[in-house]
Design an enzyme around this catalytic site. Structure first.
Site, PDB file in Angstrom:
ATOM      1  N   GLY A  65     -54.780   4.548  76.197  1.00  0.00           N
ATOM      2  CA  GLY A  65     -54.908   3.285  76.679  1.00  0.00           C
ATOM      3  C   GLY A  65     -55.300   3.912  78.457  1.00  0.00           C
ATOM      4  O   GLY A  65     -55.207   4.749  78.720  1.00  0.00           O
ATOM      5  N   ASP A 108     -42.296   4.962  75.721  1.00  0.00           N
ATOM      6  CA  ASP A 108     -43.137   4.883  74.008  1.00  0.00           C
ATOM      7  C   ASP A 108     -42.069   4.131  73.629  1.00  0.00           C
ATOM      8  O   ASP A 108     -40.702   3.866  73.947  1.00  0.00           O
ATOM      9  CB  ASP A 108     -42.850   6.227  73.733  1.00  0.00           C
ATOM     10  CG  ASP A 108     -43.826   5.899  72.260  1.00  0.00           C
ATOM     11  OD1 ASP A 108     -44.907   6.650  72.601  1.00  0.00           O
ATOM     12  OD2 ASP A 108     -43.359   6.157  71.128  1.00  0.00           O
ATOM     13  N   ALA A 168     -48.940  -2.301  70.985  1.00  0.00           N
ATOM     14  CA  ALA A 168     -48.560  -1.010  70.444  1.00  0.00           C
ATOM     15  C   ALA A 168     -49.073  -0.592  69.456  1.00  0.00           C
ATOM     16  O   ALA A 168     -48.484  -1.611  68.947  1.00  0.00           O
ATOM     17  CB  ALA A 168     -47.409  -0.594  71.291  1.00  0.00           C
ATOM     18  N   TYR A 190     -53.692   1.903  57.672  1.00  0.00           N
ATOM     19  CA  TYR A 190     -53.499   1.189  58.860  1.00  0.00           C
ATOM     20  C   TYR A 190     -53.311  -0.269  58.281  1.00  0.00           C
ATOM     21  O   TYR A 190     -52.559  -1.194  59.166  1.00  0.00           O
ATOM     22  CB  TYR A 190     -54.977   1.233  59.564  1.00  0.00           C
ATOM     23  CG  TYR A 190     -55.340   0.270  60.836  1.00  0.00           C
ATOM     24  CD1 TYR A 190     -53.904   0.330  62.052  1.00  0.00           C
ATOM     25  CD2 TYR A 190     -55.774  -0.954  60.893  1.00  0.00           C
ATOM     26  CE1 TYR A 190     -54.372  -0.349  63.036  1.00  0.00           C
ATOM     27  CE2 TYR A 190     -56.069  -1.878  61.434  1.00  0.00           C
ATOM     28  CZ  TYR A 190     -55.037  -1.768  62.594  1.00  0.00           C
ATOM     29  OH  TYR A 190     -55.189  -2.856  63.408  1.00  0.00           O
ATOM     30  N   ARG A 246     -69.718  -8.426  60.061  1.00  0.00           N
ATOM     31  CA  ARG A 246     -68.774  -8.289  60.204  1.00  0.00           C
ATOM     32  C   ARG A 246     -68.662  -9.727  61.392  1.00  0.00           C
ATOM     33  O   ARG A 246     -69.859 -10.246  61.719  1.00  0.00           O
ATOM     34  CB  ARG A 246     -68.680  -7.172  61.174  1.00  0.00           C
ATOM     35  CG  ARG A 246     -67.885  -6.342  60.353  1.00  0.00           C
ATOM     36  CD  ARG A 246     -66.445  -6.139  60.033  1.00  0.00           C
ATOM     37  NE  ARG A 246     -66.599  -4.446  58.673  1.00  0.00           N
ATOM     38  CZ  ARG A 246     -66.958  -4.432  57.602  1.00  0.00           C
ATOM     39  NH1 ARG A 246     -67.706  -5.032  57.607  1.00  0.00           N
ATOM     40  NH2 ARG A 246     -66.384  -3.258  57.667  1.00  0.00           N
ATOM     41  N   ARG A 301     -69.827   5.200  55.575  1.00  0.00           N
ATOM     42  CA  ARG A 301     -68.438   4.732  55.228  1.00  0.00           C
ATOM     43  C   ARG A 301     -67.327   4.172  54.603  1.00  0.00           C
ATOM     44  O   ARG A 301     -67.257   3.339  54.616  1.00  0.00           O
ATOM     45  CB  ARG A 301     -67.905   4.570  57.001  1.00  0.00           C
ATOM     46  CG  ARG A 301     -66.703   4.748  57.396  1.00  0.00           C
ATOM     47  CD  ARG A 301     -66.594   4.609  58.473  1.00  0.00           C
ATOM     48  NE  ARG A 301     -66.593   3.050  59.069  1.00  0.00           N
ATOM     49  CZ  ARG A 301     -66.450   2.335  61.001  1.00  0.00           C
ATOM     50  NH1 ARG A 301     -66.341   3.486  61.639  1.00  0.00           N
ATOM     51  NH2 ARG A 301     -65.860   1.345  60.360  1.00  0.00           N
TER      52      ARG A 301
HETATM   53  N1  UFG Z   1     -71.338   0.730  61.565  1.00  0.00           N
HETATM   54  C1  UFG Z   1     -72.307   1.272  61.803  1.00  0.00           C
HETATM   55  N2  UFG Z   1     -72.444   2.679  62.448  1.00  0.00           N
HETATM   56  C2  UFG Z   1     -71.528   3.236  63.513  1.00  0.00           C
HETATM   57  C3  UFG Z   1     -70.242   2.756  63.701  1.00  0.00           C
HETATM   58  C4  UFG Z   1     -70.390   0.993  62.811  1.00  0.00           C
HETATM   59  O1  UFG Z   1     -73.048   1.019  60.706  1.00  0.00           O
HETATM   60  O2  UFG Z   1     -71.321   4.085  64.132  1.00  0.00           O
HETATM   61  C5  UFG Z   1     -70.962   0.144  61.167  1.00  0.00           C
HETATM   62  C6  UFG Z   1     -69.311  -0.290  60.053  1.00  0.00           C
HETATM   63  O3  UFG Z   1     -69.901   0.276  58.732  1.00  0.00           O
HETATM   64  C7  UFG Z   1     -69.104  -1.987  60.089  1.00  0.00           C
HETATM   65  C8  UFG Z   1     -69.870  -2.421  61.439  1.00  0.00           C
HETATM   66  O4  UFG Z   1     -70.423  -1.677  61.493  1.00  0.00           O
HETATM   67  O5  UFG Z   1     -69.458  -2.079  58.741  1.00  0.00           O
HETATM   68  C9  UFG Z   1     -68.480  -2.272  62.191  1.00  0.00           C
HETATM   69  O6  UFG Z   1     -67.474  -1.361  62.286  1.00  0.00           O
HETATM   70  P1  UFG Z   1     -66.659  -1.700  63.387  1.00  0.00           P
HETATM   71  O7  UFG Z   1     -65.853   0.246  63.429  1.00  0.00           O
HETATM   72  O8  UFG Z   1     -66.913  -1.443  64.747  1.00  0.00           O
HETATM   73  O9  UFG Z   1     -65.376  -1.645  63.173  1.00  0.00           O
HETATM   74  P2  UFG Z   1     -64.998  -2.312  61.487  1.00  0.00           P
HETATM   75  O10 UFG Z   1     -65.154  -4.180  60.909  1.00  0.00           O
HETATM   76  O11 UFG Z   1     -64.711  -1.095  60.830  1.00  0.00           O
HETATM   77  O12 UFG Z   1     -63.173  -2.112  62.171  1.00  0.00           O
HETATM   78  C10 UFG Z   1     -62.417  -3.803  62.667  1.00  0.00           C
HETATM   79  C11 UFG Z   1     -61.326  -3.475  63.418  1.00  0.00           C
HETATM   80  C12 UFG Z   1     -60.299  -2.147  63.130  1.00  0.00           C
HETATM   81  C13 UFG Z   1     -59.436  -2.895  61.981  1.00  0.00           C
HETATM   82  C14 UFG Z   1     -61.148  -3.175  60.623  1.00  0.00           C
HETATM   83  C15 UFG Z   1     -60.917  -4.270  59.595  1.00  0.00           C
HETATM   84  O13 UFG Z   1     -62.302  -2.504  64.697  1.00  0.00           O
HETATM   85  O14 UFG Z   1     -59.571  -2.301  63.663  1.00  0.00           O
HETATM   86  O15 UFG Z   1     -61.831  -3.759  61.532  1.00  0.00           O
HETATM   87  O16 UFG Z   1     -61.342  -3.893  58.870  1.00  0.00           O
HETATM   88  F1  UFG Z   1     -58.850  -2.332  61.395  1.00  0.00           F
END
Ligand code: UFG
Length: 325
Positions: free
Chosen positions: A36, A50, A73, A140, A220, A281
């Protein structure tokens, strides 16, 4: 009325704090400042500490008249949780348990918990309702699910009243530009895209374009951080008014692909954005879209930023003005 916010110096927490202050609440933030930012906490009392520190927790609850806790947190990186599971079970479950024990010992009855869409794992159907099977694919997501189960038992046994909010993709920033998203390292799509536009990053990769979606990239459900923040207050107020413990999804109910996010960012910033196609990923579901009908109906919650463009606009306003630096 005083509300304690754990993780109140984080991205979502700081917006919750600002919303609480704006609604006239007294706020006490507890944050270890591991991730943070002190400057993200725009008001209220601040304690650097903490959840591992049981004595501190008891001191806080015995020394302040706290009506309810908004508990954010946590560690929240899916990838990291698969490399260092102990860190996630320790912080998100064990340390969170200290908080619950301290609340029970000091007769604090209400908690709003920051949960995640990651509790569902790979979706069996879209949109995802709260009844969807719970099969987290990451440590997570599992750590958050464990905590939800603990909350259920604490309700049954100790009478704790809680609301668990399962966030989809939090995005955007405070429209006044005072606070915003600043993770280090940044892993989230929208800030990465905007940092690329600002020349703070050399390359942008789309993580896979061979998913079974309309354009091959992941879908998403992006929800504005202020809409999320407001829902925490509605949830807390509902608990105090006597609503029993509940679980809600929080999203807009609309999915956007990675390519659509980049296209919208081009429109907002007025710049062409080059993206390379990278590998998938690990652990990324093809599509995650919420059904947030339950929160809308029962909490009378209505997103003020339902469209991706206004979400990205607020994020751009924050990033292009330099963030916390
Ligand atoms: N992505 C890319 N390039 C990047 C970063 C992300 O293509 O450089 C894609 C990812 O593969 C995903 C989408 O963009 O398809 C969104 O990715 P984010 O990392 O922004 O978000 P996530 O969907 O992975 O993560 C979110 C929340 C997490 C949670 C997760 C649950 O931020 O806290 O959803 O699946 F755990």
């Amino acid at each position: 009325m005083k509300v304690m916010v754990t993780g109140g110096a984080g991205y979502i927490g700081s917006h919750v704090v600002k919303a609480l202050l704006g609604s006239g609440y007294e706020v006490l933030v507890l944050d270890n400042l591991d991730k943070g930012h002190r400057e993200a906490v725009v008001g209220g009392d601040f304690i650097e500490g903490d959840l591992a520190d049981k004595e501190l927790l008891d001191d806080i609850f015995s020394g302040h008249d706290i009506e309810g806790v908004i508990h954010l947190a946590a560690h929240s990186l899916v990838g990291e949780s698969m490399e260092d599971p102990g860190k996630y079970y320790d912080n998100n479950v064990s340390r969170g348990l200290n908080l619950l024990e301290a609340m029970i010992n000091n007769e604090v009855e209400y908690m709003v918990f920051s949960s995640t869409a990651a509790v569902y794992g790979e979706p069996e159907e879209i949109p995802i309702t709260e009844e969807h099977p719970l099969q987290p694919t990451s440590v997570y997501g599992e750590s958050k699910l464990f905590y939800e189960k603990i909350l259920k038992r604490y309700d049954q046994i100790h009478g704790l009243q809680y609301t668990s909010l399962r966030y989809f993709n939090a995005a955007g920033a405070d429209p006044r530009g005072e606070i915003g998203e600043a993770h280090e390292p940044e892993t989230h799509l929208i800030p990465i895209v905007l940092q690329t536009v600002l020349g703070k990053r050399d390359e942008l990769y789309i993580f896979g374009d061979d998913y079974p979606t309309r354009d091959g990239t992941c879908i998403r459900d992006y929800i504005h951080v202020n809409d999320l923040a407001r829902c925490h207050i509605l949830a807390l107020e509902a608990l105090i008014e006597g609503m029993p413990s509940r679980i809600y999804n929080l999203g807009n109910g609309e999915g956007y692909s990675v390519r659509e996010v980049i296209k919208t960012a081009e429109k907002v910033t007025g710049q062409k954005i080059d993206a390379k196609i990278g590998k998938r990923r690990p652990g990324d579901p093809a599509a995650l879209v919420a059904s947030a009908e339950k929160a809308k109906e029962e909490l009378d919650w209505k997103p003020e930023y339902p469209d991706l463009e206004s979400i990205i606009e607020s994020a751009w306003n924050w990033h292009s003005s330099g963030g916390f630096s």
